[in-house]
Design a protein around this motif. Structure first.
Motif, PDB file in Angstrom:
ATOM      1  N   ARG A  24       0.988  -1.241  -0.047  1.00 12.45           N
ATOM      2  CA  ARG A  24       0.023   0.098   0.031  1.00 12.45           C
ATOM      3  C   ARG A  24       0.923   1.134  -0.132  1.00 12.45           C
ATOM      4  NH1 ARG A  24      -2.759  -3.549   3.052  1.00 12.45           N
ATOM      5  NH2 ARG A  24      -5.000  -4.185   2.200  1.00 12.45           N
ATOM      6  N   ARG A  25       1.855   1.241  -0.696  1.00  8.48           N
ATOM      7  CA  ARG A  25       2.818   2.497  -0.898  1.00  8.48           C
ATOM      8  C   ARG A  25       1.968   3.581  -1.373  1.00  8.48           C
ATOM      9  NH1 ARG A  25       6.446   5.229  -4.001  1.00  8.48           N
ATOM     10  NH2 ARG A  25       5.876   3.909  -6.053  1.00  8.48           N
ATOM     11  N   LYS A  26       2.228   4.847  -0.527  1.00  8.15           N
ATOM     12  CA  LYS A  26       1.754   6.066  -1.282  1.00  8.15           C
ATOM     13  C   LYS A  26       2.902   7.110  -1.166  1.00  8.15           C
ATOM     14  CE  LYS A  26      -2.705   5.440   0.948  1.00  8.15           C
ATOM     15  NZ  LYS A  26      -3.956   5.913   2.004  1.00  8.15           N
ATOM     16  N   GLY A  27       2.692   8.183  -1.880  1.00  8.33           N
ATOM     17  CA  GLY A  27       3.499   9.090  -2.120  1.00  8.33           C
ATOM     18  C   GLY A  27       4.854   8.806  -2.529  1.00  8.33           C
ATOM     19  N   MET A  28       6.055   9.716  -2.427  1.00  5.55           N
ATOM     20  CA  MET A  28       7.294   9.459  -3.159  1.00  5.55           C
ATOM     21  C   MET A  28       7.970   8.369  -2.295  1.00  5.55           C
ATOM     22  SD  MET A  28       7.902  11.298  -5.926  1.00  5.55           S
ATOM     23  CE  MET A  28       9.365  11.040  -6.302  1.00  5.55           C
ATOM     24  N   TYR A  29       8.814   7.730  -2.798  1.00  6.36           N
ATOM     25  CA  TYR A  29       9.576   6.678  -2.033  1.00  6.36           C
ATOM     26  C   TYR A  29      10.706   7.427  -1.177  1.00  6.36           C
ATOM     27  CZ  TYR A  29      11.769   2.059  -0.828  1.00  6.36           C
ATOM     28  OH  TYR A  29      12.100   1.078  -0.067  1.00  6.36           O
ATOM     29  N   ASP A  30      10.515   6.950   0.190  1.00  2.00           N
ATOM     30  CA  ASP A  30      11.254   7.736   1.275  1.00  2.00           C
ATOM     31  C   ASP A  30      12.696   7.173   1.088  1.00  2.00           C
ATOM     32  OD1 ASP A  30      12.460   8.786   3.466  1.00  2.00           O
ATOM     33  OD2 ASP A  30      11.152   7.791   4.811  1.00  2.00           O
ATOM     34  N   CYS A  31      13.689   8.191   0.851  1.00  3.90           N
ATOM     35  CA  CYS A  31      14.781   7.803   0.486  1.00  3.90           C
ATOM     36  C   CYS A  31      15.547   7.309   1.790  1.00  3.90           C
ATOM     37  CB  CYS A  31      15.849   9.008   0.081  1.00  3.90           C
ATOM     38  SG  CYS A  31      15.620   9.343  -1.653  1.00  3.90           S
TER      39      CYS A  31
END
Length: 301
Positions: free
Chosen positions: A90-97
């Motif tokens: 359920r990934r949302k938004g930009m991938y967290d670096c």
């Protein structure tokens, strides 16, 4: 007068009566992935539906995807914009670096395929669209094996083989250390069957001081024939529209990469330029892109 102009803009951007948005979930590759389905008022089995794949580390709600999807809706075309899982549920938004990275480029092939099958249950005329690296991943999906169950494809400023080579060449300048030792370590680790081992590197794609698996690093930085989207498209039989932005500084060689193929394909591959647009087709350039896509779909049907 200004309030009147503002009202005109609001009316232009407002969805037509009966248009709808719906959030969907789908299991693909052991992960739950998310998508937004946008349908025009007259949605039916003969309504074209475009499955949309975003670019690197991005998501279904980014400006270019939303802008084109809403513009297509105004032209009577449905869209299904999905977010690649990149190894997360359920990934949302930009991938967290700051998060650890464990995914490979080809993971997208199965996820695109799963959403295409979902789309086929809604429309007889399904098209795929990919932006930036998503364009390359759509080309990988289309060239993966069995003829894909789609009527055609749109590649929006797709990443090219030269862009990938430039990314490798600029690694040392961007991150202060040469790429080769890290890539050699990653490829050896993967070859030894330990692709899930973690690596600390000064940079990974857009992320500084990143932690990722050896398989992730090798997937994005090792040269491979799949990085040449034009060569993949050359193997296909279905119609393909490639849209190049004339002020694209991220992938500036889309025209140079696809022009020979477009010239020799007998019209199967169309290459179109959108003047003054940048890589993200902001503002009214999304409308221009939607116009070209709508005409392409009309011709294909």
């Amino acid at each position: 007068m200004r309030w009147l102009m503002g009202l005109a803009v609001l009316l232009l951007l407002a969805p037509p009566a009966g248009a709808a948005e719906q959030e969907l979930e789908l299991s693909a590759g052991g992960r739950t992935t998310l998508a937004t389905l946008r349908t025009p008022a007259s949605m039916g089995p003969d309504t074209p539906l475009v499955v949309m794949t975003h670019g690197t580390l991005a998501h279904k709600d980014m400006e270019v995807i939303q802008g084109v999807a809403k513009a297509l809706e105004q032209r009577g075309i449905a869209s299904l914009a999905h977010t690649l899982s990149l190894g997360l549920d359920r990934r949302k938004g930009m991938y967290d670096c700051a998060a650890r990275h464990d995914y490979v480029v080809d993971d997208a092939v199965a996820e695109i395929g799963a959403w295409v099958i979902k789309a086929r249950g809604m429309s007889r005329f399904v098209f795929t669209l990919g932006h930036s690296r998503g364009g390359n991943q759509v080309a990988r999906y289309l060239a993966a094996g069995e003829p894909p169950p789609v009527a055609g494809a749109v590649l929006l400023a797709p990443v090219t083989a030269k862009a990938e080579a430039d990314l490798r060449a600029s690694y040392a300048q961007t991150y202060g250390k040469p790429l080769e030792p890290f890539l050699k370590q990653a490829t050896r680790t993967v070859a030894a069957g330990r692709g899930g081992e973690w690596m600390d590197v000064p940079g990974f794609i857009y992320c500084r001081n990143a932690v990722m698996t050896a398989r992730a690093f090798a997937s994005f930085y090792a040269a491979d024939t799949g990085q040449d989207a034009a060569a993949l498209v050359a193997r296909l039989k279905l119609p393909v529209l490639v849209l190049a932005a004339t002020k694209d500084t991220v992938v500036p060689d889309v025209v140079a990469s696809f022009a020979p193929l477009a010239d020799s394909s007998g019209g199967r591959v169309q290459l179109d330029r959108i003047e003054d647009a940048d890589h993200f087709f902001r503002d009214l350039f999304a409308e221009d892109a939607a116009d070209r896509i709508a005409e392409f779909i009309k011709q294909t049907r």
